[in-house]
Design a protein around this motif. Structure first.
Motif, mmCIF file in Angstrom:
data_model
loop_
_atom_site.group_PDB
_atom_site.id
_atom_site.type_symbol
_atom_site.label_atom_id
_atom_site.label_comp_id
_atom_site.label_asym_id
_atom_site.label_seq_id
_atom_site.Cartn_x
_atom_site.Cartn_y
_atom_site.Cartn_z
ATOM 1 N N ASN A 33 0.844 -1.188 0.000
ATOM 2 C CA ASN A 33 0.000 0.000 0.000
ATOM 3 C C ASN A 33 0.881 1.242 0.000
ATOM 4 O OD1 ASN A 33 0.720 0.463 2.768
ATOM 5 N ND2 ASN A 33 -0.959 -0.834 3.408
ATOM 6 N N VAL A 34 0.420 2.259 -0.669
ATOM 7 C CA VAL A 34 1.113 3.540 -0.719
ATOM 8 C C VAL A 34 0.113 4.591 -0.281
ATOM 9 C CG1 VAL A 34 2.346 5.185 -2.157
ATOM 10 C CG2 VAL A 34 2.603 2.744 -2.584
ATOM 11 N N SER A 35 0.375 5.227 0.872
ATOM 12 C CA SER A 35 -0.562 6.173 1.468
ATOM 13 C C SER A 35 -0.122 7.605 1.242
ATOM 14 C CB SER A 35 -0.662 5.933 2.976
ATOM 15 O OG SER A 35 -1.153 4.653 3.235
ATOM 16 N N LYS A 36 -1.095 8.464 1.039
ATOM 17 C CA LYS A 36 -0.875 9.909 0.944
ATOM 18 C C LYS A 36 -1.666 10.534 2.084
ATOM 19 C CE LYS A 36 0.227 13.814 -1.180
ATOM 20 N NZ LYS A 36 1.564 14.281 -1.371
ATOM 21 N N LEU A 37 -1.002 11.374 2.865
ATOM 22 C CA LEU A 37 -1.651 12.037 3.990
ATOM 23 C C LEU A 37 -2.154 13.402 3.542
ATOM 24 C CD1 LEU A 37 0.994 11.213 6.733
ATOM 25 C CD2 LEU A 37 -0.993 9.874 6.034
ATOM 26 N N HIS A 38 -3.384 13.711 3.900
ATOM 27 C CA HIS A 38 -3.982 14.992 3.552
ATOM 28 C C HIS A 38 -4.253 15.779 4.833
ATOM 29 C CE1 HIS A 38 -4.610 13.880 -0.635
ATOM 30 N NE2 HIS A 38 -4.846 12.666 -0.164
ATOM 31 N N LEU A 39 -3.495 16.853 5.037
ATOM 32 C CA LEU A 39 -3.685 17.680 6.212
ATOM 33 C C LEU A 39 -3.385 19.131 5.883
ATOM 34 C CD1 LEU A 39 -0.710 17.369 8.622
ATOM 35 C CD2 LEU A 39 -0.789 15.996 6.584
ATOM 36 N N GLY A 155 -4.992 -7.600 -8.044
ATOM 37 C CA GLY A 155 -5.875 -6.453 -8.064
ATOM 38 C C GLY A 155 -5.224 -5.166 -7.608
ATOM 39 N N ALA A 156 -5.910 -4.079 -7.897
ATOM 40 C CA ALA A 156 -5.497 -2.752 -7.437
ATOM 41 C C ALA A 156 -6.752 -2.031 -6.977
ATOM 42 C CB ALA A 156 -4.816 -1.980 -8.553
ATOM 43 N N ASN A 157 -6.621 -1.291 -5.895
ATOM 44 C CA ASN A 157 -7.766 -0.498 -5.456
ATOM 45 C C ASN A 157 -7.303 0.792 -4.790
ATOM 46 O OD1 ASN A 157 -7.019 -2.061 -3.077
ATOM 47 N ND2 ASN A 157 -8.913 -1.341 -2.171
ATOM 48 N N TYR A 158 -8.238 1.734 -4.735
ATOM 49 C CA TYR A 158 -8.007 3.011 -4.080
ATOM 50 C C TYR A 158 -8.920 3.065 -2.871
ATOM 51 C CZ TYR A 158 -7.237 7.974 -3.379
ATOM 52 O OH TYR A 158 -6.880 9.190 -2.845
ATOM 53 N N ASN A 159 -8.357 3.400 -1.746
ATOM 54 C CA ASN A 159 -9.072 3.443 -0.489
ATOM 55 C C ASN A 159 -9.027 4.873 0.026
ATOM 56 O OD1 ASN A 159 -8.909 3.383 2.578
ATOM 57 N ND2 ASN A 159 -9.620 1.317 2.126
ATOM 58 N N PHE A 160 -10.200 5.506 0.171
ATOM 59 C CA PHE A 160 -10.183 6.883 0.669
ATOM 60 C C PHE A 160 -10.932 6.994 1.990
ATOM 61 C CE2 PHE A 160 -13.482 6.459 -2.523
ATOM 62 C CZ PHE A 160 -14.604 6.992 -1.913
ATOM 63 N N PHE A 177 -5.909 14.633 10.096
ATOM 64 C CA PHE A 177 -5.623 14.373 8.694
ATOM 65 C C PHE A 177 -6.251 13.077 8.252
ATOM 66 C CE2 PHE A 177 -1.596 12.615 10.520
ATOM 67 C CZ PHE A 177 -1.635 11.338 9.987
ATOM 68 N N LYS A 178 -6.445 12.982 6.943
ATOM 69 C CA LYS A 178 -7.002 11.799 6.322
ATOM 70 C C LYS A 178 -5.892 11.054 5.601
ATOM 71 C CE LYS A 178 -11.587 13.645 5.694
ATOM 72 N NZ LYS A 178 -12.668 13.944 4.775
ATOM 73 N N GLN A 179 -6.039 9.758 5.547
ATOM 74 C CA GLN A 179 -5.074 8.905 4.869
ATOM 75 C C GLN A 179 -5.786 8.220 3.714
ATOM 76 O OE1 GLN A 179 -3.884 5.668 7.322
ATOM 77 N NE2 GLN A 179 -3.235 4.459 5.579
ATOM 78 N N ASN A 180 -5.392 8.525 2.475
ATOM 79 C CA ASN A 180 -5.905 7.853 1.295
ATOM 80 C C ASN A 180 -4.818 6.927 0.780
ATOM 81 O OD1 ASN A 180 -8.158 9.397 1.650
ATOM 82 N ND2 ASN A 180 -7.715 10.805 -0.007
ATOM 83 N N THR A 181 -5.208 5.742 0.309
ATOM 84 C CA THR A 181 -4.225 4.706 0.018
ATOM 85 C C THR A 181 -4.487 4.015 -1.312
ATOM 86 O OG1 THR A 181 -4.082 4.271 2.392
ATOM 87 C CG2 THR A 181 -3.176 2.597 0.942
ATOM 88 N N TRP A 182 -3.424 3.839 -2.095
ATOM 89 C CA TRP A 182 -3.425 2.940 -3.256
ATOM 90 C C TRP A 182 -2.929 1.591 -2.777
ATOM 91 C CZ3 TRP A 182 -5.582 3.522 -7.837
ATOM 92 C CH2 TRP A 182 -5.827 4.800 -8.309
ATOM 93 N N GLN A 183 -3.587 0.519 -3.223
ATOM 94 C CA GLN A 183 -3.160 -0.818 -2.832
ATOM 95 C C GLN A 183 -3.027 -1.712 -4.066
ATOM 96 O OE1 GLN A 183 -6.302 -1.881 -0.066
ATOM 97 N NE2 GLN A 183 -4.966 -1.427 1.663
ATOM 98 N N VAL A 184 -1.990 -2.514 -4.078
ATOM 99 C CA VAL A 184 -1.805 -3.553 -5.089
ATOM 100 C C VAL A 184 -1.746 -4.866 -4.332
ATOM 101 C CG1 VAL A 184 -0.306 -4.435 -6.911
ATOM 102 C CG2 VAL A 184 -0.520 -1.973 -6.570
ATOM 103 N N SER A 185 -2.573 -5.842 -4.742
ATOM 104 C CA SER A 185 -2.668 -7.071 -3.967
ATOM 105 C C SER A 185 -2.585 -8.306 -4.846
ATOM 106 C CB SER A 185 -3.984 -7.109 -3.175
ATOM 107 O OG SER A 185 -5.075 -7.169 -4.062
ATOM 108 N N VAL A 186 -2.192 -9.396 -4.203
ATOM 109 C CA VAL A 186 -2.214 -10.721 -4.797
ATOM 110 C C VAL A 186 -2.920 -11.618 -3.789
ATOM 111 C CG1 VAL A 186 -0.837 -12.685 -5.568
ATOM 112 C CG2 VAL A 186 -0.065 -10.370 -6.038
ATOM 113 N N ALA A 187 -3.903 -12.388 -4.269
ATOM 114 C CA ALA A 187 -4.615 -13.318 -3.403
ATOM 115 C C ALA A 187 -4.573 -14.711 -4.030
ATOM 116 C CB ALA A 187 -6.066 -12.885 -3.211
ATOM 117 N N TYR A 188 -4.351 -15.696 -3.185
ATOM 118 C CA TYR A 188 -4.425 -17.080 -3.641
ATOM 119 C C TYR A 188 -5.584 -17.750 -2.909
ATOM 120 C CZ TYR A 188 -3.337 -21.813 -4.994
ATOM 121 O OH TYR A 188 -3.419 -23.063 -5.539
ATOM 122 N N LEU A 189 -6.554 -18.264 -3.682
ATOM 123 C CA LEU A 189 -7.737 -18.907 -3.117
ATOM 124 C C LEU A 189 -7.617 -20.414 -3.249
ATOM 125 C CD1 LEU A 189 -10.367 -16.480 -4.664
ATOM 126 C CD2 LEU A 189 -9.426 -16.440 -2.354
#
Length: 190
Positions: A33-39, A155-160, A177-189
């Motif tokens: 995850n890569v987070s950007k702080l907004h303050l 997958g990739a998602n944006y979390n705000f 402040f708020k933390q918004n995050t880009w995430q790149v994930s791998v899941a094995y089912l």
């Protein structure tokens, strides 16, 4: 009357058959995850912060409609920098996403997902004697990805953030402040 009764019986059988064909898979999910702080103040560094997450996941799908729900319990961590040092925010994140699956073949498919994410702080709450991480947070996910070989998801998602994640006690005022995050994930089912 016979036609109406016959139609209702066919519809009831279809409704009962759909859950029987539903698939539930369990697995493990991990990623970056890569987070950007907004303050509004320059108390902590607003630069992007990298971290990781890992944990169990479950995927429930209705194959006829391609709709499903996925949920995870993820250990999440990222760093926060200030003039006096670095702190690591540790939390348990529980994303619950409504997912729409599109199958291109038996080997590859795609999905889009949206839903809330609930976070619970499990690390130090105080940072730098002026920042306090909240006990719990709520955010919203929007994401997409690929399903490969029926077991692997990338997958990739944006979390705000929906509300402030941190209280900052300044001499003049209380800010956050708020933390918004880009995430790149791998899941094995399994």
């Amino acid at each position: 009357m016979k036609k109406l009764l016959s139609t209702l019986m066919v519809m009831a059988c279809l409704v009962l058959a759909i859950p029987a064909q539903a698939q539930i898979n369990f697995g493990i999910k991990a990623g970056l995850n890569v987070s950007k702080l907004h303050l509004s103040e320059d108390i902590v560094s607003k630069d992007n912060r990298a971290g990781f997450f890992i944990g169990p996941t479950a995927d429930f799908t209705l194959p006829v409609l391609g709709l499903g729900i996925d949920g995870s319990i993820l250990y999440n961590q990222f760093g926060v920098d200030s003039d006096t040092g670095t702190s690591t925010k540790k939390s348990i994140e529980i994303p619950i996403n409504l997912k729409w699956n599109i199958g291109f073949s038996s080997l590859i498919g795609a999905y889009v997902a949206v839903g809330p994410q609930f976070g619970f702080n499990v690390g130090d709450r105080l940072f730098d004697d002026i920042c306090e991480f909240k006990k719990s947070t709520t955010s919203f996910n929007v994401g997409a990805g690929l399903k490969l070989f029926s077991h692997l998801q990338v997958g990739a998602n944006y979390n705000f953030a929906l509300k402030d994640n941190v209280k900052i006690y300044d001499v003049e005022a209380l800010t956050g402040f708020k933390q918004n995050t880009w995430q790149v994930s791998v899941a094995y089912l399994f």
